[in-house]
Design a protein around this motif. Sequence first.
Motif, short mmCIF file in Angstrom:
data_model
loop_
_atom_site.label_atom_id
_atom_site.label_comp_id
_atom_site.label_asym_id
_atom_site.label_seq_id
_atom_site.Cartn_x
_atom_site.Cartn_y
_atom_site.Cartn_z
N ALA A 78 0.83 -1.21 0.00
CA ALA A 78 0.00 0.00 0.00
C ALA A 78 0.86 1.25 0.00
CB ALA A 78 -0.91 0.00 1.21
N THR A 79 0.29 2.32 -0.50
CA THR A 79 0.92 3.63 -0.44
C THR A 79 0.25 4.46 0.63
OG1 THR A 79 -0.52 4.35 -2.23
CG2 THR A 79 1.69 3.66 -2.83
N ALA A 80 1.03 5.30 1.29
CA ALA A 80 0.50 6.11 2.39
C ALA A 80 -0.42 7.20 1.87
CB ALA A 80 1.65 6.71 3.19
N GLU A 81 -1.45 7.51 2.62
CA GLU A 81 -2.33 8.63 2.30
C GLU A 81 -1.68 9.93 2.74
OE1 GLU A 81 -5.08 8.58 0.63
OE2 GLU A 81 -5.20 6.40 0.41
N ILE A 82 -2.22 11.04 2.23
CA ILE A 82 -1.70 12.35 2.65
C ILE A 82 -2.07 12.56 4.11
CG2 ILE A 82 -1.83 14.83 2.30
CD1 ILE A 82 -2.48 14.34 -0.58
N PRO A 83 -1.09 12.75 4.98
CA PRO A 83 -1.40 12.95 6.40
C PRO A 83 -1.97 14.34 6.66
CG PRO A 83 0.95 13.20 6.05
CD PRO A 83 0.37 12.81 4.73
N THR A 84 -2.66 14.47 7.75
CA THR A 84 -3.18 15.78 8.14
C THR A 84 -2.11 16.63 8.81
OG1 THR A 84 -3.97 14.85 10.23
CG2 THR A 84 -5.53 14.91 8.38
N SER A 85 -1.07 15.96 9.32
CA SER A 85 0.04 16.67 9.94
C SER A 85 1.29 15.82 9.81
CB SER A 85 -0.24 16.96 11.42
OG SER A 85 -0.39 15.75 12.16
N ILE A 86 2.43 16.49 9.87
CA ILE A 86 3.73 15.82 9.77
C ILE A 86 4.59 16.30 10.92
CG2 ILE A 86 5.83 15.56 8.39
CD1 ILE A 86 4.19 15.92 5.89
N CYS A 87 5.22 15.36 11.60
CA CYS A 87 6.14 15.70 12.69
C CYS A 87 7.54 15.78 12.11
CB CYS A 87 6.07 14.64 13.79
SG CYS A 87 7.08 15.04 15.24
N GLN A 88 8.07 17.01 12.07
CA GLN A 88 9.37 17.27 11.43
C GLN A 88 10.29 17.92 12.43
OE1 GLN A 88 10.12 16.41 8.33
NE2 GLN A 88 11.72 17.73 7.55
N GLU A 89 11.38 17.24 12.77
CA GLU A 89 12.39 17.76 13.71
C GLU A 89 11.75 18.21 15.02
OE1 GLU A 89 14.61 20.76 11.74
OE2 GLU A 89 15.57 19.36 10.32
N GLY A 90 10.79 17.44 15.49
CA GLY A 90 10.18 17.69 16.78
C GLY A 90 9.08 18.73 16.77
N CYS A 91 8.76 19.29 15.60
CA CYS A 91 7.69 20.29 15.49
C CYS A 91 6.58 19.76 14.59
CB CYS A 91 8.23 21.61 14.95
SG CYS A 91 9.45 22.40 16.03
N LYS A 92 5.38 20.12 14.93
CA LYS A 92 4.21 19.66 14.18
C LYS A 92 3.89 20.62 13.04
CE LYS A 92 -0.60 18.17 14.78
NZ LYS A 92 -1.70 18.00 15.76
N PHE A 93 3.76 20.08 11.84
CA PHE A 93 3.39 20.84 10.66
C PHE A 93 1.98 20.44 10.24
CE2 PHE A 93 7.86 21.31 10.68
CZ PHE A 93 8.20 22.43 9.94
N GLY A 94 1.09 21.42 10.07
CA GLY A 94 -0.24 21.15 9.55
C GLY A 94 -0.22 21.10 8.04
N VAL A 95 -0.71 20.01 7.46
CA VAL A 95 -0.69 19.83 6.01
C VAL A 95 -1.91 20.52 5.40
CG1 VAL A 95 -0.77 18.15 4.13
CG2 VAL A 95 0.56 17.66 6.18
N LEU A 96 -1.65 21.41 4.44
CA LEU A 96 -2.72 22.16 3.78
C LEU A 96 -3.15 21.53 2.46
CD1 LEU A 96 -1.35 25.77 4.37
CD2 LEU A 96 -2.89 24.44 5.80
N GLY A 97 -2.38 20.55 1.98
CA GLY A 97 -2.74 19.88 0.73
C GLY A 97 -1.86 20.31 -0.42
N ASN A 98 -2.47 20.54 -1.59
CA ASN A 98 -1.75 20.91 -2.81
C ASN A 98 -0.67 19.87 -3.15
OD1 ASN A 98 -3.27 23.24 -2.92
ND2 ASN A 98 -1.72 24.47 -1.89
N GLU A 99 -1.11 18.63 -3.25
CA GLU A 99 -0.16 17.54 -3.49
C GLU A 99 0.41 17.58 -4.90
OE1 GLU A 99 -0.04 12.66 -3.71
OE2 GLU A 99 -1.93 13.74 -3.79
N GLU A 100 1.71 17.32 -5.01
CA GLU A 100 2.39 17.09 -6.28
C GLU A 100 3.11 15.76 -6.16
OE1 GLU A 100 4.81 20.23 -7.70
OE2 GLU A 100 3.41 21.81 -7.10
N ALA A 101 2.70 14.79 -6.96
CA ALA A 101 3.21 13.43 -6.84
C ALA A 101 4.37 13.19 -7.80
CB ALA A 101 2.09 12.42 -7.11
#
Length: 330
Positions: A49-72
């Motif tokens: 399976a491939t991962a779905e777009i997450p609603t948030s990403i934990c990057q270097e200990g900080c939480k990033f809210g994902v706004l979308g606009n995916e480019e695959a």
Amino acid sequence: MYIRDDQLQRREGKCANKCEAAAGQMSTINYTRGWARSGTKDKKDQVGATAEIPTSICQEGCKFGVLGNEEAYRSQTPSSHGLYRLSSDVLAVQTDQECTADKTTEAANPRTPDKACPGQLGDVNGVPTCVVPTGATGFAPNGPPSNEPEDRGNPTAGEKPGSGEGSGSGGVGRTPSQGNGGNMGGPAGAALGGSGTKPGTGNGNCTGDKCTGGDDDKDNTVGAVGEVTGGRKPAQPELYETKYPGGISAVWNESGLGGNQGKLSALAASFAPAIADSNGAPIVFRIPVGVGIYDFGTYEVSPPPMVWGFIRLCIIITALWLARALVFGG
């Protein structure tokens, strides 16, 4: 009794939140969605399976809210394990919330080990190839490779750099020139046939599998493995291209009317009297009188010298009057 003052502790640096300083900043984050058996765009040949777009990403200990606009993206160069990386760029905003590492951290970390071949790893014409046994369970595609049409490329996992390698647009601009087809991104061949442009770092602008521009004296070329070499600065297009680059003077001279040998100059010279310069002496006018075979001689009709002085004075005075009228009006 001790009362904890959070604001005081923050001011003293005892309880500082490292995520607050950059909270609200926008960034593009690339994360690994999965792995496939080939570089064919949008083909359902991924391993599992491939991962779905997450609603948030934990990057270097900080939480990033994902706004979308995916480019695959789909890499055109396999990793050392014979699999082709599937990744996506998403627009994210950093929050002031701290977080602990999770699956999104691994997917957005270029140092995460690449997925190992679940079957037999072989070599076909020097290219690593992963062969999955027929009938093996757990390796069949589960869902589409991505939610958006894929571009050819392999950006580095994590935040998009602000300049240099990988800071361009599209698969070509986001793929670094060095790499092994894994989470570290690259190589340039991983974006062979992709869209977008390279960043302005001297490598020139690249579109598809052709690159032009740069700082050298040669055109950029993409080799069999996608290596970009050479390059010169691309010519900047002009906003307006004139039909007459030499201007009106060139048009006049090319017409044959202008210049010392022009037709208008010759015509004007034919009407001019033959007056020779006599070093400041008054001009002498002589009229030859000849009728048929009879010659009655030549007669001088020059006015007195004082007449020329008077004419000169009149021209100077009228010129001053005209200048005063032009400058002051009236």
